[in-house]
Write a protein that holds these residues in place. Structure first.
Motif, PDB file in Angstrom:
ATOM      1  N   GLU A 197      48.852  41.475  35.859  1.00 52.15           N
ATOM      2  CA  GLU A 197      48.439  42.791  35.365  1.00 52.15           C
ATOM      3  C   GLU A 197      47.317  43.369  36.220  1.00 52.15           C
ATOM      4  O   GLU A 197      47.316  44.565  36.546  1.00 52.15           O
ATOM      5  N   HIS A 198      46.364  42.518  36.591  1.00 52.77           N
ATOM      6  CA  HIS A 198      45.226  42.991  37.379  1.00 52.77           C
ATOM      7  C   HIS A 198      45.483  42.876  38.881  1.00 52.77           C
ATOM      8  O   HIS A 198      45.049  43.739  39.654  1.00 52.77           O
ATOM      9  N   TRP A 230      35.305  45.281  40.792  1.00 56.31           N
ATOM     10  CA  TRP A 230      35.589  44.725  39.472  1.00 56.31           C
ATOM     11  C   TRP A 230      34.513  45.204  38.498  1.00 56.31           C
ATOM     12  O   TRP A 230      33.355  44.801  38.580  1.00 56.31           O
ATOM     13  N   GLU A 262      37.994  45.294  34.812  1.00 57.16           N
ATOM     14  CA  GLU A 262      39.073  46.098  35.382  1.00 57.16           C
ATOM     15  C   GLU A 262      38.838  46.299  36.878  1.00 57.16           C
ATOM     16  O   GLU A 262      37.686  46.378  37.335  1.00 57.16           O
TER      17      GLU A 262
END
Length: 437
Positions: free
Chosen positions: A85-86, A157, A161
């Motif tokens: 996802e990241h 970061w 996120e």
């Protein structure tokens, strides 16, 4: 079995099998191209036969590498969804380029396999060279993605996120070149020595078999050159790790106490509770020099790393020792081979040397597996170094042990089939060539 352990073991099994297929896919096309080049230049049928035999091996490992690589890409999303996802938007670029290189390799391999007597000799040879170049490029792009996990770059970061994403900076992170160089040479060492060792063992049964003689010489030439260069790339990679991942270097060396200067530890069994290495040999000052190029430099030990961020020291240290030990042995065999070539001695007639090279058959791949163990286990507990821990990326899906069991069985079956196909291909052509010549 806990889900975290099952997921880790599944990735380890998948990567452990895939890396063998990938290494052969990177290096064997160049053996194939060298053999065809010799045929074009000399007109000797044995080189054409050899190029054709190796091209079928390339096709087999191309197919298995494609399948195992696809499994790995699915596992990243299924086992580690939070990671993808990241990370997906950040390091997706090298994977897309890897896909492009894969398609180029597939097209060139098709032209090579079906272009015999249809394309002009030099054009046909060029397609084989493209197979090798695109295979190496494909490997480099994948390694660049792995290097990003060891040296995150190309984003900020903030509050859990990733923002300000720069895919180019992520791909060309601080670790990509050292890892790509080391891995590429490792592929040529492992494949060269495996092929040379196999033909050496067959020469022990029939030392007059011209097919095995030529295969042995080409493979050991490639493997020997790569083995001699590999320690240089290893030194470069180790210095890079010392700067970026001091905990990994400390685990590799079993270096528990920060010291200036620091001794190099050879062998031994790390005891994490006592924070010492039993049965080891110490060489004063040498770790300082190897890590920083200065005999008096300070080397960070595990005592400066929070205990919860220590990698598994025993596994990392032993894997590193295995990698270095096998690499040094193959380098010495390569130097011995070139020394005898310089002295114009016919090594194929020396049984002891054939046995020595035969013993080296699996060593390159043992070194590769050990090296990747150092890379992956030595990064723990992080999946993205310093950003995200592995346990934080784990899938919430229960019962991951069952997929681990299934994948392990499938890879064992795939390996058995590939081994049978390769054995039948080599023995059949060898016997036919022997009877024909």
């Amino acid at each position: 079995m806990e889900d975290l352990l099952a997921a880790r073991l599944q990735m380890a099994v998948s990567l452990g099998f895939h890396i063998i297929f990938a290494c052969i896919g990177m290096a064997m096309p160049f053996l194939m191209a060298i053999a065809e080049y010799q045929w074009i230049k000399t007109g000797r049928q044995v080189y054409r036969d050899l190029a054709k035999a190796w091209s079928k091996g390339v096709a087999i490992f191309f197919a298995t590498g494609a399948v195992s690589g696809t499994v790995l890409s699915f596992e990243l999303g299924l086992l580690w969804p939070t990671f993808m996802e990241h990370a997906g938007p950040i390091f997706g670029m090298p994977f897309s380029w890897e896909g492009t290189a894969f398609f180029v390799e597939a097209i060139a391999l098709g032209l090579f396999l079906y272009g015999w007597d249809k394309l002009r000799p030099w054009v046909h040879w060029g397609t084989g060279l493209v197979v090798g170049i695109s295979g190496v490029a494909s490997g480099i792009f994948v390694v660049a993605a792995n290097a990003w996990m060891n040296s995150p770059a190309g984003f900020d970061w903030v509050n859990g996120e990733a923002i300000n994403i720069d895919p180019v900076a992520a791909m060309f992170n601080d670790a990509w070149f050292s890892q790509a160089l080391h891995m590429t040479l490792a592929a040529f060492v492992a494949t060269g020595f495996a092929v040379a060792g196999l033909h050496a063992l067959l020469l022990l049964k029939d030392r007059n078999n011209l097919f095995h003689q030529k295969a042995f010489k080409i493979a050991l030439l490639v493997g020997g050159i790569a083995a001699i260069l590999q320690p240089l790339s290893g030194d470069y990679a180790a210095k890079d790790v010392a700067e970026r991942q001091p905990a990994k270097l400390a685990a590799m060396e079993g270096h528990f106490k920060t010291s200036q200067p620091a001794p190099l530890i050879l062998g031994g069994i790390p005891d994490e509770e006592a924070e010492e290495v039993d049965y080891a040999i110490e060489i004063p000052y040498m770790l300082s020099f190897l890590a920083h190029g200065d005999f008096d430099a300070e080397v960070t030990g595990l005592d400066k790393i929070p205990r919860e961020e220590w990698p598994p020291v025993l596994i990392t240290h032993i894997a590193f020792q295995v990698m270095v030990g096998t690499g040094v042995l193959m380098m010495l065999v390569g130097l011995l081979y070139f020394y005898f070539l310089w002295r114009k001695n016919e090594l194929i007639q020396r049984r002891w040397f054939l046995w020595l090279v035969g013993i080296c058959t699996p060593l390159g791949f043992i070194a590769v597996e050990a090296g990747w163990t150092v890379t992956e286990v030595g990064r723990q507990p992080w999946i993205i170094y310093g950003i995200m821990k592995t346990e934080e990326a784990l899938s919430p899906m229960p019962g991951l042990r069952y997929s681990f069991y299934m994948i392990t069985v499938l890879y064992l079956l795939l390996t058995a089939v590939v081994s049978w196909l390769m054995y039948r291909q080599i023995i059949t052509l060898s016997d036919r060539y022997e009877s024909a010549h």
